[in-house]
Design a protein around this motif. Structure first.
Motif, PDB file in Angstrom:
ATOM      1  N   TYR A 132       0.687  -1.408  -0.070  1.00  0.00           N
ATOM      2  CA  TYR A 132      -0.008  -0.045   0.083  1.00  0.00           C
ATOM      3  C   TYR A 132       0.993   1.273  -0.014  1.00  0.00           C
ATOM      4  N   SER A 133       0.319   2.158  -0.617  1.00  0.00           N
ATOM      5  CA  SER A 133       1.208   3.624  -0.793  1.00  0.00           C
ATOM      6  C   SER A 133       0.229   4.812  -0.240  1.00  0.00           C
ATOM      7  N   GLU A 134       0.743   5.334   0.681  1.00  0.00           N
ATOM      8  CA  GLU A 134       0.232   6.713   0.916  1.00  0.00           C
ATOM      9  C   GLU A 134      -0.144   8.016  -0.012  1.00  0.00           C
ATOM     10  N   ASN A 135       1.063   7.780  -0.781  1.00  0.00           N
ATOM     11  CA  ASN A 135       1.084   8.874  -1.822  1.00  0.00           C
ATOM     12  C   ASN A 135       0.258   8.660  -2.946  1.00  0.00           C
ATOM     13  N   TYR A 136      -0.535   9.712  -3.169  1.00  0.00           N
ATOM     14  CA  TYR A 136      -1.630   9.741  -4.189  1.00  0.00           C
ATOM     15  C   TYR A 136      -1.363  10.310  -5.564  1.00  0.00           C
ATOM     16  N   GLU A 137      -1.199   9.467  -6.730  1.00  0.00           N
ATOM     17  CA  GLU A 137      -0.877  10.201  -7.763  1.00  0.00           C
ATOM     18  C   GLU A 137      -1.930   9.867  -8.887  1.00  0.00           C
ATOM     19  N   PRO A 138      -2.530  10.670  -9.554  1.00  0.00           N
ATOM     20  CA  PRO A 138      -3.878  10.367 -10.451  1.00  0.00           C
ATOM     21  C   PRO A 138      -3.270   9.303 -11.481  1.00  0.00           C
ATOM     22  N   THR A 139      -4.243   8.397 -11.697  1.00  0.00           N
ATOM     23  CA  THR A 139      -3.773   7.383 -12.652  1.00  0.00           C
ATOM     24  C   THR A 139      -4.498   7.575 -14.086  1.00  0.00           C
ATOM     25  N   THR A 140      -3.604   7.821 -15.087  1.00  0.00           N
ATOM     26  CA  THR A 140      -4.011   8.063 -16.674  1.00  0.00           C
ATOM     27  C   THR A 140      -4.570   6.759 -16.901  1.00  0.00           C
ATOM     28  N   GLU A 141      -3.763   5.633 -17.247  1.00  0.00           N
ATOM     29  CA  GLU A 141      -4.082   4.339 -17.322  1.00  0.00           C
ATOM     30  C   GLU A 141      -2.577   3.404 -17.278  1.00  0.00           C
ATOM     31  N   ASP A 142      -3.144   2.479 -16.581  1.00  0.00           N
ATOM     32  CA  ASP A 142      -2.183   1.234 -16.230  1.00  0.00           C
ATOM     33  C   ASP A 142      -2.920  -0.063 -16.567  1.00  0.00           C
ATOM     34  N   PHE A 143      -1.890  -0.889 -17.282  1.00  0.00           N
ATOM     35  CA  PHE A 143      -2.025  -2.110 -17.777  1.00  0.00           C
ATOM     36  C   PHE A 143      -1.125  -3.187 -17.208  1.00  0.00           C
ATOM     37  N   HIS A 144      -1.835  -4.084 -16.673  1.00  0.00           N
ATOM     38  CA  HIS A 144      -0.995  -5.022 -15.923  1.00  0.00           C
ATOM     39  C   HIS A 144      -1.305  -6.695 -16.492  1.00  0.00           C
ATOM     40  N   ARG A 145      -0.008  -7.236 -16.469  1.00  0.00           N
ATOM     41  CA  ARG A 145      -0.369  -8.705 -16.755  1.00  0.00           C
ATOM     42  C   ARG A 145       0.281  -9.665 -15.728  1.00  0.00           C
ATOM     43  N   LYS A 146      -0.462 -10.581 -15.069  1.00  0.00           N
ATOM     44  CA  LYS A 146      -0.251 -11.597 -14.111  1.00  0.00           C
ATOM     45  C   LYS A 146      -0.281 -12.805 -14.638  1.00  0.00           C
ATOM     46  N   LEU A 147       0.917 -13.656 -14.508  1.00  0.00           N
ATOM     47  CA  LEU A 147       0.811 -15.094 -15.053  1.00  0.00           C
ATOM     48  C   LEU A 147       1.051 -15.834 -14.047  1.00  0.00           C
ATOM     49  N   PHE A 148      -0.127 -16.786 -14.032  1.00  0.00           N
ATOM     50  CA  PHE A 148      -0.097 -17.926 -13.026  1.00  0.00           C
ATOM     51  C   PHE A 148       0.241 -19.278 -13.296  1.00  0.00           C
ATOM     52  N   HIS A 149       0.597 -20.016 -12.355  1.00  0.00           N
ATOM     53  CA  HIS A 149       0.926 -21.514 -12.706  1.00  0.00           C
ATOM     54  C   HIS A 149       0.262 -22.237 -11.529  1.00  0.00           C
ATOM     55  N   ILE A 150      -1.054 -23.001 -11.753  1.00  0.00           N
ATOM     56  CA  ILE A 150      -1.689 -23.413 -10.786  1.00  0.00           C
ATOM     57  C   ILE A 150      -2.120 -24.852 -11.279  1.00  0.00           C
ATOM     58  N   GLY A 151      -1.834 -25.915 -10.333  1.00  0.00           N
ATOM     59  CA  GLY A 151      -2.081 -27.139 -10.579  1.00  0.00           C
ATOM     60  C   GLY A 151      -1.655 -27.723 -12.251  1.00  0.00           C
ATOM     61  N   GLY A 152      -0.567 -27.140 -12.416  1.00  0.00           N
ATOM     62  CA  GLY A 152       0.175 -27.709 -13.753  1.00  0.00           C
ATOM     63  C   GLY A 152      -0.593 -26.969 -15.122  1.00  0.00           C
ATOM     64  N   ALA A 153      -1.413 -25.921 -14.845  1.00  0.00           N
ATOM     65  CA  ALA A 153      -1.956 -25.211 -15.841  1.00  0.00           C
ATOM     66  C   ALA A 153      -1.490 -23.608 -15.718  1.00  0.00           C
ATOM     67  N   ALA A 154      -1.256 -23.186 -16.834  1.00  0.00           N
ATOM     68  CA  ALA A 154      -1.092 -21.656 -17.040  1.00  0.00           C
ATOM     69  C   ALA A 154      -2.279 -20.751 -17.192  1.00  0.00           C
ATOM     70  N   TYR A 155      -2.351 -19.836 -16.377  1.00  0.00           N
ATOM     71  CA  TYR A 155      -3.225 -18.639 -16.412  1.00  0.00           C
ATOM     72  C   TYR A 155      -2.818 -17.488 -16.530  1.00  0.00           C
ATOM     73  N   GLN A 156      -3.479 -16.456 -17.689  1.00  0.00           N
ATOM     74  CA  GLN A 156      -3.220 -15.268 -17.773  1.00  0.00           C
ATOM     75  C   GLN A 156      -4.072 -14.245 -17.412  1.00  0.00           C
ATOM     76  N   VAL A 157      -3.776 -13.231 -16.631  1.00  0.00           N
ATOM     77  CA  VAL A 157      -4.842 -12.225 -15.953  1.00  0.00           C
ATOM     78  C   VAL A 157      -4.455 -10.952 -16.220  1.00  0.00           C
ATOM     79  N   ASP A 158      -5.123 -10.204 -17.286  1.00  0.00           N
ATOM     80  CA  ASP A 158      -4.700  -8.889 -17.708  1.00  0.00           C
ATOM     81  C   ASP A 158      -5.567  -7.779 -16.684  1.00  0.00           C
ATOM     82  N   VAL A 159      -4.981  -6.849 -16.168  1.00  0.00           N
ATOM     83  CA  VAL A 159      -5.726  -5.840 -15.385  1.00  0.00           C
ATOM     84  C   VAL A 159      -5.600  -4.490 -16.027  1.00  0.00           C
TER      85      VAL A 159
END
Length: 350
Positions: A132-159
């Protein structure tokens, strides 16, 4: 952005131009060739057709709004707000679907929306495994990609944190159309932020219904967070307000991005609504480097001939080079989503 005139795009006639109109706010596009339900392919012609010119205009309109936000993001990056080490990083963003390492049903996009200063970014940081960050900075746009490996399978979650799209209706609508699940955030001490969430929810339902050609508002997978429950200030939004306006069946959680209250339940609800494993919740997996993750997936792919699935603790990695796909890519994603539920007439556009 240049459009390859030799590339053939098949777009659903009934609804695609309405979507273009809604993206740009322009009046309805009409074309003599679209007045008949039996449409023939448009023949090859050395000149760009009127429809192609229309498509070019749409792309330029939305791309212009994107460039304005990219300039802002560039200035923020140059000032040190977002720095990424280039040591031992992949040469390009990792897309598990393109690499054949994940099934389409395991690739998911979450769109985050809400008023400014309600804590969206900090909630998102918690999901990504950051502090967590106390500093506030207005977000224009952020795109994140989190890659999971669960039970032998790969998952891709874009946020997609689409906070900066409040003043760009065309871009916001496209973001909504590409979303699989939605995280809407308001502040419990700010009534106007709650009102904005209700309007966003209606917009999401209407957009999805129009895309899928439904007569009534679509039921969409949405998780709503009433954030800043840790504050001692008087509440502007009560639980009864939420249930009366949004309904009792809505996935609603009172949360605190600061101390983590309610976030585990919200993240598990996102996973459940999106058909993802519970292990995608931050507390259920460990973070590893992107290079370790790639090695794990490549090793798993090498064992495809075996009937035994890979085992090991659930883990995930952040893609440090992830960027939001282009307008054209997102539009194609929308069209593929539409054709899953309909058999639209097809218009041959060159």
């Amino acid at each position: 952005m240049e459009m390859n005139t030799t590339e053939k795009l098949y777009l659903p006639v009934d609804g695609i131009f309405d979507m273009f109109n809604s993206l740009t706010g322009q009046s309805r596009i009409t074309h003599p060739g679209l007045q008949s339900t039996a449409l023939a392919p448009v023949p090859q012609h050395p000149k760009v057709s009127n429809i192609s010119k229309t498509g070019m205009g749409i792309i330029k309109t939305v791309k212009g709004s994107w460039r304005q936000q990219e300039k802002r993001a560039s200035r923020s990056s140059s000032s040190g707000n977002r720095q990424v080490s280039t040591e031992r990083l992949p040469k390009r963003s990792v897309d598990l679907l393109e690499l054949g390492l994940a099934k389409p049903r395991n690739c998911h996009r979450i769109v985050v929306l809400g008023a400014p200063k309600v804590g969206k970014t900090n909630i998102l940081q918690r999901f990504l495994g950051k502090e967590y960050s106390e500093n506030y900075e207005p977000t224009t746009e952020d795109f994140h990609r989190k890659l999971f490996h669960i039970g032998g399978a790969a998952y891709q979650v874009d946020v997609l944190d689409a906070a900066g799209e409040r003043n760009f209706p065309a871009k916001r609508r496209l973001s909504i159309l590409t979303g699989d699940t939605f995280l809407l955030v308001f502040s419990l001490d700010d009534r106007e932020s709650f009102d904005e969430v209700t309007e966003l929810l209606d917009e999401i339902k209407a957009a999805k219904a129009k895309l899928l050609k439904l007569k009534h508002p679509a039921k969409v997978p949405v998780v709503i967070c009433g954030n800043k429950v840790d504050l001692e200030t008087p509440r502007a939004v009560k639980l009864s307000d939420v249930t009366d306006i949004l309904g009792e069946d809505v996935a609603f959680f009172e949360t605190s991005a600061k101390d983590g209250t309610g976030l585990e339940g919200a993240f598990r609800a996102l996973a459940s609504l999106g058909g993802l494993p519970d292990e995608t919740s931050p507390s259920r997996h460990q973070l590893i480097s992107i290079l370790t993750y790639q090695s794990l997936c490549i090793g798993q792919r090498g064992r495809r001939g075996s009937r035994t699935r890979g085992v090991g603790a659930p883990c995930a990695a952040m893609d440090p080079l992830a960027r939001r796909p282009s307008f054209t890519s997102d539009l194609r994603l929308v069209l593929r989503s539409s054709t899953k539920h309909n058999k639209p007439e097809r218009c041959h556009i060159q």
